[in-house]
Design an enzyme around this catalytic site. Structure first.
Site, PDB file in Angstrom:
ATOM      1  CG  ASP A 107      -0.622  -0.353 -14.187  1.00  0.00           C
ATOM      2  OD1 ASP A 107      -0.479   0.846 -13.902  1.00  0.00           O
ATOM      3  OD2 ASP A 107      -0.809  -1.230 -13.327  1.00  0.00           O
ATOM      4  CG  ASP A 163      -4.480 -10.113  -6.711  1.00  0.00           C
ATOM      5  OD1 ASP A 163      -3.673  -9.151  -6.602  1.00  0.00           O
ATOM      6  OD2 ASP A 163      -5.195 -10.277  -7.721  1.00  0.00           O
ATOM      7  CG  HIS A 192      -2.367  -6.802  -8.608  1.00  0.00           C
ATOM      8  ND1 HIS A 192      -3.699  -6.895  -8.275  1.00  0.00           N
ATOM      9  CD2 HIS A 192      -2.057  -5.481  -8.471  1.00  0.00           C
ATOM     10  CE1 HIS A 192      -4.155  -5.702  -7.950  1.00  0.00           C
ATOM     11  NE2 HIS A 192      -3.187  -4.816  -8.058  1.00  0.00           N
ATOM     12  CD  GLU A 221      -5.106  -9.017 -11.394  1.00  0.00           C
ATOM     13  OE1 GLU A 221      -4.808  -9.376 -10.239  1.00  0.00           O
ATOM     14  OE2 GLU A 221      -5.920  -8.110 -11.625  1.00  0.00           O
TER      15      GLU A 221
HETATM   16  C1  F6R Z   1      -0.956   0.816 -10.169  1.00  0.00           C
HETATM   17  C2  F6R Z   1      -0.546  -0.560 -10.038  1.00  0.00           C
HETATM   18  C3  F6R Z   1      -1.148  -1.480  -9.028  1.00  0.00           C
HETATM   19  C4  F6R Z   1      -1.215  -0.905  -7.619  1.00  0.00           C
HETATM   20  C5  F6R Z   1      -1.889  -1.880  -6.653  1.00  0.00           C
HETATM   21  C6  F6R Z   1      -2.060  -1.268  -5.272  1.00  0.00           C
HETATM   22  O1  F6R Z   1      -0.304   1.452 -11.246  1.00  0.00           O
HETATM   23  O2  F6R Z   1       0.281  -0.960 -10.786  1.00  0.00           O
HETATM   24  O3  F6R Z   1      -0.434  -2.689  -9.020  1.00  0.00           O
HETATM   25  O4  F6R Z   1       0.081  -0.614  -7.185  1.00  0.00           O
HETATM   26  O5  F6R Z   1      -3.147  -2.235  -7.156  1.00  0.00           O
HETATM   27  O6  F6R Z   1      -2.969  -0.223  -5.335  1.00  0.00           O
HETATM   28  P1  F6R Z   1      -3.231   0.747  -4.078  1.00  0.00           P
HETATM   29  O7  F6R Z   1      -1.967   1.530  -3.906  1.00  0.00           O
HETATM   30  O8  F6R Z   1      -4.367   1.640  -4.501  1.00  0.00           O
HETATM   31  O9  F6R Z   1      -3.529  -0.130  -2.925  1.00  0.00           O
END
Ligand code: F6R
Length: 244
Positions: free
Chosen positions: A70, A139, A141, A146
């Site tokens: 992303d 959440d 995701h 989301e």
């Molecule tokens: C990042 C991504 C997100 C993260 C998620 C957890 O490219 O796709 O889904 O994997 O937000 O983020 P952290 O590792 O910072 O807790």
């Protein structure tokens, strides 16, 4: 919880090493493997380990291709908080992967829909993702997919939820600077990967981890779809593992 293999590490650092073992094995078997990458705090121990292992001669990234999950909409690739910049700083600039073999969705694309289509086509032209790395949001995701009332299929634009905007504000000067939209691989793109490695670390992820793999498959917990993937390795640390 049909096919999930679970590895429990003592620490987040060790979880990174176990994940590195998975990527090392994939690349040893297929030197031109396509690896799917993620940003965030969770993969940092893994990325440090991958850099160290290439320096030690254990992995060779020179033929590997990478596709990121992303990118924020509206951020230039060299913006301090762009995911392209994050990947360069934390992994790609430190390994022998060729820059032309790395893709991250383009946050500045004028025609986002076309760019998303081309992103899918590029991955397809590479033969699909061999091993996709995932973290998880509080959440549920994955990528920027989301909670919704359906599982979105392909790479697409998304509006970020308040929870994600709040979680990401720590990286920006103020909450107003956090982009409100992003481009993400879809759930379908992620599920098409041949193998998935998800890393989950920290006690704050315990509750969502339990819902994801031990609750019903529900688009309100996007990561729960992974229960239907035939080859998932979940690597968590003791703090995140929901059982004693
Ligand atoms: C990042 C991504 C997100 C993260 C998620 C957890 O490219 O796709 O889904 O994997 O937000 O983020 P952290 O590792 O910072 O807790």
């Amino acid at each position: 919880m049909l096919h999930t293999r679970i590895l429990i590490a003592d620490t987040a650092e060790q979880a990174g090493k176990l994940a590195a073992d998975e990527f090392e094995a994939v690349i040893a078997k297929k030197p031109a493997a396509v690896i799917g990458l993620a940003t965030g705090s969770t993969p940092l121990p893994l990325y440090r380990e991958l850099i160290a292992r290439e320096k030690a001669g254990k992995i060779d990234f020179s033929k590997v291709r990478s596709a990121n999950l992303d990118e924020y909409k509206g951020l230039a690739p060299d913006h301090e908080q762009s995911y392209r910049k994050f990947m360069q700083d934390n992994l790609l600039s430190h390994i022998s992967i060729k820059p032309e073999n790395t893709i991250v969705p383009l946050g500045l694309a004028e025609d986002i829909e076309k760019m998303c289509q081309e992103y899918e086509e590029k991955i397809e032209s590479w033969g699909g993702v061999d091993c996709q790395l995932l973290g998880i949001g509080h959440d549920g995701h994955i990528g920027f997919n989301e909670p919704e009332d359906h599982f979105p299929a392909m790479t697409h634009e998304v509006k970020l939820t308040e929870m994600t905007i709040n979680a990401n504000k720590r990286f920006f000067d103020s909450i107003d600077d956090v982009p409100r939209a992003a481009i993400t691989m879809g759930i379908g793109t992620i599920m098409a990967a041949k193998k998935i490695v998800m890393i989950v670390t920290g006690a704050d992820k315990k509750e969502i981890l339990k819902k994801t793999f031990w609750g019903p498959v529900d688009p309100q917990v996007p990561a729960s779809i992974l229960q239907f993937h035939p080859d998932v390795t979940l690597i968590c640390d003791k703090a995140a593992y929901p059982f004693d």
